[in-house]
Write a protein that holds these residues in place. Structure first.
Motif, PDB file in Angstrom:
ATOM      1  N   THR A 106       5.220  93.309 -18.817  1.00 54.50           N
ATOM      2  CA  THR A 106       4.030  92.527 -18.514  1.00 54.50           C
ATOM      3  C   THR A 106       3.883  92.365 -17.003  1.00 54.50           C
ATOM      4  N   ALA A 107       2.701  91.946 -16.590  1.00 61.41           N
ATOM      5  CA  ALA A 107       2.475  91.679 -15.171  1.00 61.41           C
ATOM      6  C   ALA A 107       3.414  90.595 -14.670  1.00 61.41           C
ATOM      7  N   LYS A 108       3.632  89.568 -15.476  1.00 62.51           N
ATOM      8  CA  LYS A 108       4.539  88.490 -15.085  1.00 62.51           C
ATOM      9  C   LYS A 108       5.945  89.023 -14.854  1.00 62.51           C
ATOM     10  N   LYS A 109       6.398  89.923 -15.702  1.00 64.69           N
ATOM     11  CA  LYS A 109       7.734  90.512 -15.555  1.00 64.69           C
ATOM     12  C   LYS A 109       7.841  91.249 -14.222  1.00 64.69           C
ATOM     13  N   VAL A 110       6.842  92.052 -13.888  1.00 65.00           N
ATOM     14  CA  VAL A 110       6.874  92.849 -12.657  1.00 65.00           C
ATOM     15  C   VAL A 110       6.881  91.948 -11.431  1.00 65.00           C
TER      16      VAL A 110
ATOM     17  N   LEU B 148      -0.613  97.660 -11.720  1.00 63.96           N
ATOM     18  CA  LEU B 148      -0.478  97.026 -13.024  1.00 63.96           C
ATOM     19  C   LEU B 148      -1.503  97.717 -13.924  1.00 63.96           C
ATOM     20  N   ASN B 149      -1.061  98.772 -14.574  1.00 62.03           N
ATOM     21  CA  ASN B 149      -1.953  99.733 -15.218  1.00 62.03           C
ATOM     22  C   ASN B 149      -2.181  99.369 -16.679  1.00 62.03           C
ATOM     23  N   ASN B 150      -3.362  98.812 -16.960  1.00 63.96           N
ATOM     24  CA  ASN B 150      -3.713  98.507 -18.350  1.00 63.96           C
ATOM     25  C   ASN B 150      -4.853  99.388 -18.854  1.00 63.96           C
ATOM     26  N   HIS B 151      -5.193 100.422 -18.065  1.00 62.52           N
ATOM     27  CA  HIS B 151      -6.210 101.410 -18.451  1.00 62.52           C
ATOM     28  C   HIS B 151      -7.612 100.827 -18.537  1.00 62.52           C
ATOM     29  N   TYR B 152      -7.809  99.660 -17.969  1.00 56.03           N
ATOM     30  CA  TYR B 152      -9.118  99.018 -18.020  1.00 56.03           C
ATOM     31  C   TYR B 152      -9.486  98.442 -16.650  1.00 56.03           C
ATOM     32  N   LEU B 153     -10.761  98.168 -16.474  1.00 55.70           N
ATOM     33  CA  LEU B 153     -11.191  97.239 -15.432  1.00 55.70           C
ATOM     34  C   LEU B 153     -10.896  95.859 -16.012  1.00 55.70           C
ATOM     35  N   GLY B 154      -9.682  95.386 -15.739  1.00 60.96           N
ATOM     36  CA  GLY B 154      -9.063  94.343 -16.551  1.00 60.96           C
ATOM     37  C   GLY B 154      -9.780  93.017 -16.612  1.00 60.96           C
ATOM     38  N   MET B 155     -10.243  92.514 -15.472  1.00 62.14           N
ATOM     39  CA  MET B 155     -10.862  91.193 -15.511  1.00 62.14           C
ATOM     40  C   MET B 155     -12.195  91.222 -16.243  1.00 62.14           C
ATOM     41  N   VAL B 156     -12.966  92.291 -16.043  1.00 64.96           N
ATOM     42  CA  VAL B 156     -14.235  92.401 -16.772  1.00 64.96           C
ATOM     43  C   VAL B 156     -13.949  92.559 -18.262  1.00 64.96           C
ATOM     44  N   ARG B 157     -12.924  93.380 -18.609  1.00 70.37           N
ATOM     45  CA  ARG B 157     -12.546  93.525 -20.011  1.00 70.37           C
ATOM     46  C   ARG B 157     -12.127  92.195 -20.626  1.00 70.37           C
ATOM     47  N   GLN B 158     -11.402  91.364 -19.845  1.00 72.48           N
ATOM     48  CA  GLN B 158     -10.981  90.054 -20.353  1.00 72.48           C
ATOM     49  C   GLN B 158     -12.192  89.200 -20.711  1.00 72.48           C
ATOM     50  N   TRP B 159     -13.196  89.208 -19.851  1.00 71.74           N
ATOM     51  CA  TRP B 159     -14.409  88.434 -20.132  1.00 71.74           C
ATOM     52  C   TRP B 159     -15.129  89.004 -21.355  1.00 71.74           C
ATOM     53  N   GLN B 160     -15.151  90.337 -21.473  1.00 74.02           N
ATOM     54  CA  GLN B 160     -15.773  90.949 -22.642  1.00 74.02           C
ATOM     55  C   GLN B 160     -15.021  90.576 -23.912  1.00 74.02           C
TER      56      GLN B 160
ATOM     57  N   ILE C  33       1.368  98.407 -18.395  1.00 72.91           N
ATOM     58  CA  ILE C  33       1.502  97.074 -18.991  1.00 72.91           C
ATOM     59  C   ILE C  33       0.665  96.978 -20.267  1.00 72.91           C
ATOM     60  N   GLU C  34       0.784  95.844 -20.941  1.00 71.07           N
ATOM     61  CA  GLU C  34       0.008  95.587 -22.159  1.00 71.07           C
ATOM     62  C   GLU C  34      -1.486  95.695 -21.852  1.00 71.07           C
ATOM     63  N   GLU C  35      -2.221  96.426 -22.694  1.00 72.41           N
ATOM     64  CA  GLU C  35      -3.631  96.691 -22.396  1.00 72.41           C
ATOM     65  C   GLU C  35      -4.498  95.436 -22.479  1.00 72.41           C
ATOM     66  N   GLU C  36      -4.135  94.513 -23.344  1.00 72.39           N
ATOM     67  CA  GLU C  36      -4.934  93.306 -23.485  1.00 72.39           C
ATOM     68  C   GLU C  36      -4.198  92.065 -22.989  1.00 72.39           C
ATOM     69  N   GLU C  37      -3.332  92.264 -22.004  1.00 76.58           N
ATOM     70  CA  GLU C  37      -2.705  91.107 -21.344  1.00 76.58           C
ATOM     71  C   GLU C  37      -3.775  90.417 -20.496  1.00 76.58           C
ATOM     72  N   ASN C  38      -3.880  89.113 -20.631  1.00 73.81           N
ATOM     73  CA  ASN C  38      -4.937  88.371 -19.942  1.00 73.81           C
ATOM     74  C   ASN C  38      -4.386  87.382 -18.927  1.00 73.81           C
ATOM     75  N   VAL C  39      -5.278  86.915 -18.058  1.00 71.86           N
ATOM     76  CA  VAL C  39      -4.933  85.917 -17.044  1.00 71.86           C
ATOM     77  C   VAL C  39      -5.248  84.533 -17.602  1.00 71.86           C
ATOM     78  N   PHE C  40      -4.221  83.746 -17.791  1.00 75.34           N
ATOM     79  CA  PHE C  40      -4.372  82.352 -18.205  1.00 75.34           C
ATOM     80  C   PHE C  40      -3.505  81.482 -17.308  1.00 75.34           C
ATOM     81  N   PRO C  41      -3.899  80.244 -17.042  1.00 81.53           N
ATOM     82  CA  PRO C  41      -5.085  79.546 -17.496  1.00 81.53           C
ATOM     83  C   PRO C  41      -6.370  80.177 -16.973  1.00 81.53           C
TER      84      PRO C  41
END
Length: 578
Positions: free
Chosen positions: A363-367, A464-476, A553-561
């Motif tokens: 995960t991103a946290k691990k790295v 941190l390669n999740n194969h997505y534009l990650g933040m936009v994907r998280q919102w989607q 990393i996990e493809e659907e790992e998200n930023v929380f909070p």
């Protein structure tokens, strides 16, 4: 002593103590580059794109405190600086940019590679100049550096037509600057500082909200003295990371949209908010009506335009943060807010940001936790791209020193982090420099790998390669029912039209970052297992070459909070489904 305009530019830069210049040559700056050829005291770093030059100058400035300098030719060369100038402007970074221009006789004729760069950059520079007389060059450069580095810092652009560069005149560099109408106020009003001291003494639940202005002013030590003397917890903005050590028990971490629970809860419950060198950005405040609703507000800032701009202030103090805090610290008495301190500790213990990473998962946290464990926080600089990678870098690394973090905050510029890391490494050759990147944003300026290799800069790029534009994907995912529209970076023409989730038969990622790094002459490492993270990082840190580490990393790992747009900052999403 008679010099050409081009010679005056270099002579003036040396007078200002400039050691490094980032740039890209072209016809309209040919005279300047010809003079650079024989100047051993000034190192020019050839980036592979003008935007890279601007961001590298920015990273150099943020990590050293010295003004960054960049050069570009006219027309497209100058307009390629625009994103970098806007990035520096909104984040208050001292820079001086030089652009070439067509001859004065050709101005306004739509000549080849002509662009009205002074007109274009009026809203995104602190000031700019079009030089029309060679005799004005020393004065203008002296003024430019003064404006860029005093008051609220910012970028200044100097546009020099090529005939002015070739003209000759007597050179005399001014010893001082006296600009009518520009007199930044460094000393805060004594009565207001006294009122602030009294308010601190009366408060039961005070919080310091510290921004990038603390770092810009060199006021980190004064901030630390105030917090410890009066036992006031400190939360920082993205731009303020490092001003207060996150290893300190009084640290709340970052606040705002992706801030820690303890920071956002403390801001909501405080009865005295002490804003220092911060501008109440919308990503910080969330819903204004519910931001620090019970608090009296003190605001210390050198820019009077920021005071009461978005949040009504009870005790405004216009002045330099370092100067004002030094005076305030003499007045403030030692405080003990034990009950408030205990509440802060309870929130910290429950914080998802401080929980250990999930065992066995990459995960991103691990790295980022491993980077934190392997490096000396006093001897590391972290730059970031923009998106999930940026927020993870802010959340999971513990920043202890000012100028140890550089990121595009206000503009949110993808492609910033990697060239900024090159500038930071140039300015801090003794430090370990990491660029925390996403697989999307790294591709914005990956051509600067050639610069890193050419100048033997041992920068470590952490993708941190999740194969997505990650933040936009998280919102989607969270707000658009997983309708992943144009965010999958592996998508091919042959893929299903409405693919909503990753699958085992997805195509390979393009590009292959390991092969890409090797093609440039850098080191490429791919990591797919959690147990290999530490070894890969150790190898990268030991390498004298630039290294690109591709962490899958996990493809659907998200930023929380996460605070939904327009929501109150104490109303956080702490995970999917809650």
């Amino acid at each position: 002593m008679k010099l050409t305009g081009a010679e005056m530019v270099l002579k003036s830069l040396l007078e200002e103590g400039v050691e490094k210049v980032f740039g890209y040559p072209g016809g309209a700056v040919l005279s300047i580059y010809d003079v650079l050829y024989d100047e051993p005291q000034l190192e020019h770093i050839l980036t592979r794109h003008e935007q890279g030059a601007a961001h590298a100058a920015d990273g150099y400035a943020r990590s050293t405190g010295k003004p960054g300098v960049c050069i570009a030719t006219s027309g497209p060369g100058a307009t390629n600086l625009v994103t970098g100038l806007a990035t520096a402007y909104i984040d208050s970074v001292p820079m001086v940019a030089f652009t070439g221009q067509v001859a004065t006789s050709m101005l306004g004729t739509d000549a080849f590679q002509e662009a009205d760069i002074t007109g274009i950059t009026v809203p995104i520079t602190k000031h700019n100049y079009l030089v029309q007389d060679v005799k004005d060059i020393p004065r203008i450069i002296k003024e430019a550096f003064h404006i860029a580095t005093t008051g609220r810092p910012g970028p200044v652009l100097i546009d020099i037509p090529n005939d002015v560069q070739a003209d000759m005149a007597e050179f005399e560099y001014p010893s001082e600057v006296n600009l009518r109408g520009y007199k930044p106020n460094y000393s805060g009003h004594g009565l207001q500082i006294k009122k602030a001291s009294q308010a601190i003494e009366e408060a039961e639940r005070p919080v310091i909200y510290s921004g990038g202005g603390v770092i810009a002013s060199g006021g980190a030590e004064e901030l630390r003295e105030l917090a410890r003397k009066a036992q006031i917890p400190v939360t920082t903005t993205l731009m303020g990371l490092g001003a207060f050590p996150e290893t300190d028990e009084l640290s709340l971490g970052m606040l705002g949209m992706h801030g820690t629970e303890q920071a956002n809860y403390a801001i909501t419950d405080t009865d005295l908010l002490i804003a220092i060198g911060a501008r109440f950005d919308d990503r910080i405040t969330g819903k204004l009506e519910e931001f620090a609703p019970e608090a009296k507000v003190i605001h210390i800032d050198i820019d009077p335009a920021e005071v009461s701009k978005r949040v009504a202030v009870d005790i405004p103090i216009v002045g330099d943060v370092k100067t004002v805090l030094a005076e305030l610290n003499q007045m403030v008495k030692e405080q003990d807010h034990q009950e408030w301190y205990q509440q802060i500790q309870e929130w910290k213990e429950e914080s998802i940001v401080t929980q250990p990473p999930i065992a066995g998962k990459l995960t991103a946290k691990k790295v980022i936790n491993e980077i934190d464990n392997l490096t000396d926080n006093d001897q590391v600089v972290i730059t970031t791209e923009v998106g999930q990678n940026q927020m993870w870098a802010a959340q999971y690394h513990r920043y202890t020193q000012p100028r140890s973090f550089a990121s595009s905050g206000g503009l949110g510029t993808m492609g910033y982090g990697f060239p900024a890391a090159l500038g930071a490494q140039m300015g801090n050759p003794e430090k370990d420099v990491f660029c925390i990147a996403g697989d999307g944003s790294f591709q914005m300026n990956l051509q600067e790998l050639a610069t890193a290799v050419s100048y033997e800069l041992p920068v470590n790029v952490i993708i941190l390669n999740n194969h997505y534009l990650g933040m936009v994907r998280q919102w989607q995912q969270l707000f658009k029912e997983r309708r992943y529209s144009s965010t999958c970076l592996r998508k091919r023409k042959s893929c299903p039209d409405n693919c909503a989730a990753p699958g085992d038969d997805c195509p390979e990622m393009t590009p292959n970052f390991v092969k890409l790094a090797e093609a440039f002459g850098a080191v490429g490492i791919r990591v797919t297992e959690a147990e290999d993270v530490r070894g890969a990082l150790e190898r990268a840190i030991a390498s004298p070459k630039p290294v690109v580490l591709d962490f899958i990393i996990e493809e659907e790992e998200n930023v929380f909070p996460m605070v939904p747009a327009g929501g109150a900052i104490n109303n956080m999403i702490l995970g999917e489904g809650n």
